[in-house]
Design a protein around this motif. Structure first.
Motif, short mmCIF file in Angstrom:
data_model
loop_
_atom_site.label_atom_id
_atom_site.label_comp_id
_atom_site.label_asym_id
_atom_site.label_seq_id
_atom_site.Cartn_x
_atom_site.Cartn_y
_atom_site.Cartn_z
N GLY A 1 33.07 51.75 43.00
CA GLY A 1 31.64 51.91 43.26
C GLY A 1 30.80 50.66 43.05
N VAL A 2 31.43 49.53 42.75
CA VAL A 2 30.70 48.28 42.51
C VAL A 2 31.00 47.30 43.65
CG1 VAL A 2 30.41 46.30 40.96
CG2 VAL A 2 30.75 48.59 40.01
N PHE A 3 29.96 46.63 44.16
CA PHE A 3 30.15 45.65 45.23
C PHE A 3 30.47 44.28 44.62
CE2 PHE A 3 28.39 42.32 48.06
CZ PHE A 3 29.25 42.52 49.14
N TYR A 4 31.55 43.69 45.10
CA TYR A 4 31.94 42.34 44.69
C TYR A 4 31.85 41.42 45.89
CZ TYR A 4 33.69 44.63 40.48
OH TYR A 4 33.77 45.35 39.33
N GLU A 5 31.11 40.34 45.73
CA GLU A 5 30.92 39.38 46.80
C GLU A 5 32.00 38.30 46.73
OE1 GLU A 5 27.37 36.37 47.30
OE2 GLU A 5 26.66 38.39 47.83
N GLU A 6 32.35 37.77 47.87
CA GLU A 6 33.34 36.68 47.91
C GLU A 6 32.95 35.55 46.94
OE1 GLU A 6 35.35 33.56 51.13
OE2 GLU A 6 34.11 35.23 51.84
N ASP A 7 33.94 35.11 46.16
CA ASP A 7 33.78 34.04 45.16
C ASP A 7 33.16 34.51 43.85
OD1 ASP A 7 35.00 32.10 46.74
OD2 ASP A 7 33.11 31.51 47.67
N ASP A 8 32.82 35.79 43.73
CA ASP A 8 32.43 36.33 42.41
C ASP A 8 33.60 36.18 41.45
OD1 ASP A 8 29.99 37.08 43.40
OD2 ASP A 8 30.30 39.24 43.18
N LEU A 9 33.30 36.18 40.16
CA LEU A 9 34.34 36.10 39.14
C LEU A 9 34.30 37.34 38.24
CD1 LEU A 9 33.96 32.39 37.95
CD2 LEU A 9 35.76 33.31 39.44
N LEU A 10 35.47 37.73 37.78
CA LEU A 10 35.59 38.77 36.76
C LEU A 10 36.26 38.14 35.55
CD1 LEU A 10 36.74 42.00 38.65
CD2 LEU A 10 34.62 41.68 37.39
N LYS A 11 35.55 38.14 34.45
CA LYS A 11 36.08 37.59 33.20
C LYS A 11 36.57 38.76 32.35
CE LYS A 11 34.37 35.43 28.95
NZ LYS A 11 33.12 35.00 28.26
N ILE A 12 37.88 38.80 32.11
CA ILE A 12 38.48 39.91 31.36
C ILE A 12 38.39 39.63 29.86
CG2 ILE A 12 40.54 41.31 31.04
CD1 ILE A 12 39.37 41.41 33.89
N GLU A 13 37.80 40.56 29.14
CA GLU A 13 37.73 40.47 27.68
C GLU A 13 38.44 41.67 27.09
OE1 GLU A 13 33.80 37.74 26.94
OE2 GLU A 13 33.66 39.88 26.47
#
Length: 334
Positions: free
Chosen positions: A272-284
């Motif tokens: 349900g979340v939009f992710y744009e090209e080149d976005d980053l996800l930082k895993i904690e």
């Protein structure tokens, strides 16, 4: 001779085990609907858990009149007769910062709402916990709230304590409670850098030595949750909880660029979340070795042993990230 050595070693192990037998394993439960999955029930049974800290409601400010009001009251979908229940109320600090807040009225309404929830669900509790990250500006209201609530409830009262409140307790003061729970997590800022905001040993070391001077008895709360920080153009867009790491690795829309970061290869929707090209996800996340490290550091810097280690929080998604005996391993460090 060998027999004597064996008997001696057995005796040492027996003493070591018995020494830890009085430190109990507990969990926070932070979902609005109280209903355990089979895996959650297994975890409680495997770890001989008899006490649960359940979030009953939050207290925030109403958007229309700026008055304190309860948010997301708990609903019990099943009976928990086999557990000792500790109601937890989270009070947003902005409530205590409000200049003209009626503290006595707030304490009364909080007390009555807890009793209403207990009555409807046939729950009898001997302890209540107040969770609030009070500051120097809000401390007078918060400390008064604790005094008022304690007089009303006539129950054991505990409060959550943050690291800065331990180190600077002469300024932040100590609430008049029977015991505290040190929240050993959320140590850093949620930021696009490479640091883990949930736990940093480097940050914790700035505060740990202060534990020996803190006069209130403390139990310890340790984190077993994880999240991803959604970043776009070096700006944090929000936290994304319960992202399955193994699924993310298989998703062709995402590319793992190192141990911490994933990059969005092409724009897409996920959960349900939009992710744009080149976005980053930082895993904690918190590893098993992190938990053991935390426990050892806390044990080495504490004057008194805790009565409980409380894990935040009981959720199948969190539990599945660890081996079965992790909670036993951690508690055995004390």
């Amino acid at each position: 001779m060998i027999k004597r050595i064996f008997v001696g070693l057995f005796f040492v192990l027996l003493v070591a085990c018995s020494k830890n037998s009085d430190v109990h394993t507990s969990f926070y439960y932070w979902k609005t609907n109280v209903k355990f999955s089979q895996r959650e029930r297994e975890t409680l049974k495997e770890n001989n858990v008899h006490k649960l800290y359940i979030r009953y409601f939050d207290i925030g400010l109403h958007p229309e009149n700026e008055e304190p009001f309860p948010i997301s009251k708990v609903h019990f979908a099943e009976k928990l007769n086999e557990f000792e229940i500790v109601p937890v109320v989270f009070i947003q600090n902005k409530v205590m910062l409000k200049a003209n807040v009626d503290i006595e009225d707030l304490a009364e309404r909080t007390y009555h709402l807890i009793n209403d929830i207990n009555g409807k669900n046939q729950i009898s509790c001997s302890e209540v916990q107040i969770d609030c990250d009070w500051t120097l500006k809000s401390k007078d209201h918060y400390l008064k709230f604790i005094e008022c609530f304690k007089k009303l409830s006539k129950k054991k009262l505990s409060a959550t304590i943050r690291l800065h409140q331990v180190k600077y307790f002469e300024k932040t003061k100590i609430p008049n409670v029977d015991s505290g729970v040190l929240m050993f997590y959320n140590m850093g800022n949620i930021a696009p850098d490479s640091l883990n905001s949930i736990y940093s040993r480097k940050i914790s070391e700035r505060y740990l030595k202060s534990l020996k001077k803190y006069p209130l008895h403390l139990d310890f709360a340790l984190p077993i949750y994880s999240w991803a920080i959604h970043i776009r153009n070096q700006k944090v867009l929000g936290l994304r909880s319960k992202l399955n790491l193994s699924e993310l690795k298989k998703d062709k829309n995402f590319e793992q660029i190192n141990a911490t970061f994933f990059k969005v290869r092409q724009s897409n929707y996920k959960n349900g979340v939009f992710y744009e090209e080149d976005d980053l996800l930082k895993i904690e996340a918190i590893s098993s070795s992190d938990l053991v490290e935390m426990a050892k550091d806390l044990n080495e810097n504490s004057v008194q042993k805790p009565n409980e280690i409380i894990f935040y929080d009981l959720d199948e998604f969190n539990i599945n990230n660890y081996e079965k005996n992790i909670f036993e391993q951690v508690v055995s460090c004390f």
